[in-house]
Design a protein around this motif. Structure first.
Motif, mmCIF file in Angstrom:
data_model
loop_
_atom_site.group_PDB
_atom_site.id
_atom_site.type_symbol
_atom_site.label_atom_id
_atom_site.label_comp_id
_atom_site.label_asym_id
_atom_site.label_seq_id
_atom_site.Cartn_x
_atom_site.Cartn_y
_atom_site.Cartn_z
ATOM 1 N N ILE A 150 0.843 -1.208 0.000
ATOM 2 C CA ILE A 150 0.000 0.000 0.000
ATOM 3 C C ILE A 150 0.874 1.254 0.000
ATOM 4 O O ILE A 150 0.651 2.186 -0.778
ATOM 5 C CB ILE A 150 -0.965 -0.007 1.207
ATOM 6 C CG1 ILE A 150 -1.936 -1.188 1.103
ATOM 7 C CG2 ILE A 150 -1.744 1.315 1.286
ATOM 8 C CD1 ILE A 150 -2.702 -1.491 2.376
ATOM 9 N N GLY A 151 1.906 1.264 0.865
ATOM 10 C CA GLY A 151 2.812 2.416 0.937
ATOM 11 C C GLY A 151 3.591 2.635 -0.348
ATOM 12 O O GLY A 151 3.649 3.746 -0.870
ATOM 13 N N ALA A 152 4.179 1.548 -0.862
ATOM 14 C CA ALA A 152 4.989 1.634 -2.084
ATOM 15 C C ALA A 152 4.127 2.031 -3.282
ATOM 16 O O ALA A 152 4.536 2.849 -4.120
ATOM 17 C CB ALA A 152 5.673 0.294 -2.354
ATOM 18 N N GLY A 153 2.929 1.447 -3.346
ATOM 19 C CA GLY A 153 2.012 1.767 -4.447
ATOM 20 C C GLY A 153 1.600 3.226 -4.430
ATOM 21 O O GLY A 153 1.505 3.874 -5.480
ATOM 22 N N THR A 154 1.380 3.759 -3.231
ATOM 23 C CA THR A 154 0.991 5.170 -3.084
ATOM 24 C C THR A 154 2.111 6.103 -3.551
ATOM 25 O O THR A 154 1.870 7.068 -4.289
ATOM 26 C CB THR A 154 0.634 5.485 -1.611
ATOM 27 O OG1 THR A 154 -0.396 4.588 -1.187
ATOM 28 C CG2 THR A 154 0.153 6.913 -1.457
ATOM 29 N N ILE A 155 3.350 5.801 -3.129
ATOM 30 C CA ILE A 155 4.503 6.619 -3.545
ATOM 31 C C ILE A 155 4.692 6.553 -5.059
ATOM 32 O O ILE A 155 4.940 7.563 -5.721
ATOM 33 C CB ILE A 155 5.788 6.160 -2.816
ATOM 34 C CG1 ILE A 155 5.698 6.481 -1.317
ATOM 35 C CG2 ILE A 155 7.025 6.840 -3.408
ATOM 36 C CD1 ILE A 155 6.779 5.845 -0.475
ATOM 37 N N LEU A 156 4.548 5.333 -5.603
ATOM 38 C CA LEU A 156 4.693 5.154 -7.049
ATOM 39 C C LEU A 156 3.603 5.924 -7.795
ATOM 40 O O LEU A 156 3.862 6.540 -8.834
ATOM 41 C CB LEU A 156 4.619 3.662 -7.398
ATOM 42 C CG LEU A 156 5.038 3.268 -8.818
ATOM 43 C CD1 LEU A 156 6.518 3.560 -9.061
ATOM 44 C CD2 LEU A 156 4.765 1.789 -9.064
ATOM 45 N N PHE A 157 2.383 5.914 -7.245
ATOM 46 C CA PHE A 157 1.266 6.631 -7.860
ATOM 47 C C PHE A 157 1.530 8.142 -7.876
ATOM 48 O O PHE A 157 1.275 8.815 -8.872
ATOM 49 C CB PHE A 157 -0.028 6.321 -7.112
ATOM 50 C CG PHE A 157 -1.260 6.841 -7.788
ATOM 51 C CD1 PHE A 157 -1.794 6.189 -8.895
ATOM 52 C CD2 PHE A 157 -1.886 7.997 -7.336
ATOM 53 C CE1 PHE A 157 -2.917 6.682 -9.541
ATOM 54 C CE2 PHE A 157 -3.015 8.493 -7.974
ATOM 55 C CZ PHE A 157 -3.540 7.828 -9.082
ATOM 56 N N LEU A 158 2.066 8.666 -6.766
ATOM 57 C CA LEU A 158 2.394 10.096 -6.687
ATOM 58 C C LEU A 158 3.502 10.461 -7.680
ATOM 59 O O LEU A 158 3.465 11.534 -8.289
ATOM 60 C CB LEU A 158 2.822 10.462 -5.262
ATOM 61 C CG LEU A 158 1.723 10.404 -4.191
ATOM 62 C CD1 LEU A 158 2.310 10.595 -2.800
ATOM 63 C CD2 LEU A 158 0.635 11.447 -4.464
#
Length: 200
Positions: free
Chosen positions: A76-84
């Motif tokens: 969830i954390g990594a996906g959020t950073i990647l999305f940003l």
């Protein structure tokens, strides 16, 4: 598992490394360099990205164990950073031109954090931790190796690539890459949330 898995991971990792965004930053930071200098820097960037990527990929599982972080929470954390990061590419935020003409730019900032940024680190940690068998690790590792080499080749041939795609292409391609990366990020986040809800 085999060729299809290799191709899937190669394409996924290639886009996550954001080659055209990296190319745009590379051309911006080396705009006053000679062709030979650009090629030397491209080789150094490739080596630095290769080493850092494989260290993260191979030792990600131990990092999770050390800090006691669950894989789904990290997804969830990594996906959020990647999305940003993807949103930043789509909106065209790139201030690398302001970093001057320092010759020592291969490792910092080109390899880290422009190519291997927080989003890439997160995805490599998750990918490494998810890989179960040695065969799977080898297939994904081979895909990662080829993805990094491909990005390195694009940088090595940057002058020709720029001539081929033009200034307009250099503006459009990072945005298209951003769309692909945002889709990958959304998938990572969704998987993390789905698994997290199953366990709770």
């Amino acid at each position: 598992m085999g060729l299809q898995t290799f191709i899937n991971f190669y394409l996924k990792l290639f886009f996550i490394l954001t080659p055209f965004f990296v190319l745009s930053a590379f051309l911006s930071l080396t705009r006053e360099f000679q062709d030979l200098e650009k090629k030397q820097i491209a080789i150094k960037v490739t080596i630095a990205v290769m080493i850092s990527s494989f260290v993260i990929y191979l030792f990600g599982k131990y990092i999770f164990d050390l800090f006691g972080i669950t894989l789904d929470a990290f997804r969830i954390g990594a996906g959020t950073i990647l999305f940003l990061s993807a949103l930043s590419m789509i909106s065209g935020n790139n201030d690398t031109a302001s970093q001057g003409n320092d010759r020592n730019i291969a490792v910092v900032p080109l390899a880290l954090p422009i190519t291997v940024g927080p989003g890439v680190i997160g995805v490599l940690l998750v990918t490494g931790a998810e890989a179960g068998s040695y065969t799977e690790k080898l297939i994904i590792g081979s895909a990662l190796f080829l993805a990094v080499v491909t990005v390195g080749l694009i940088l090595y041939l940057s002058t020709g690539v720029k001539r081929l795609i033009g200034e307009q292409g250099l503006m459009i391609l990072p945005k298209i890459t951003g769309l692909f990366v945002s889709a990958i990020a959304a998938q990572i986040i969704f998987t993390g949330i789905q698994n997290f809800l199953k366990l709770s």
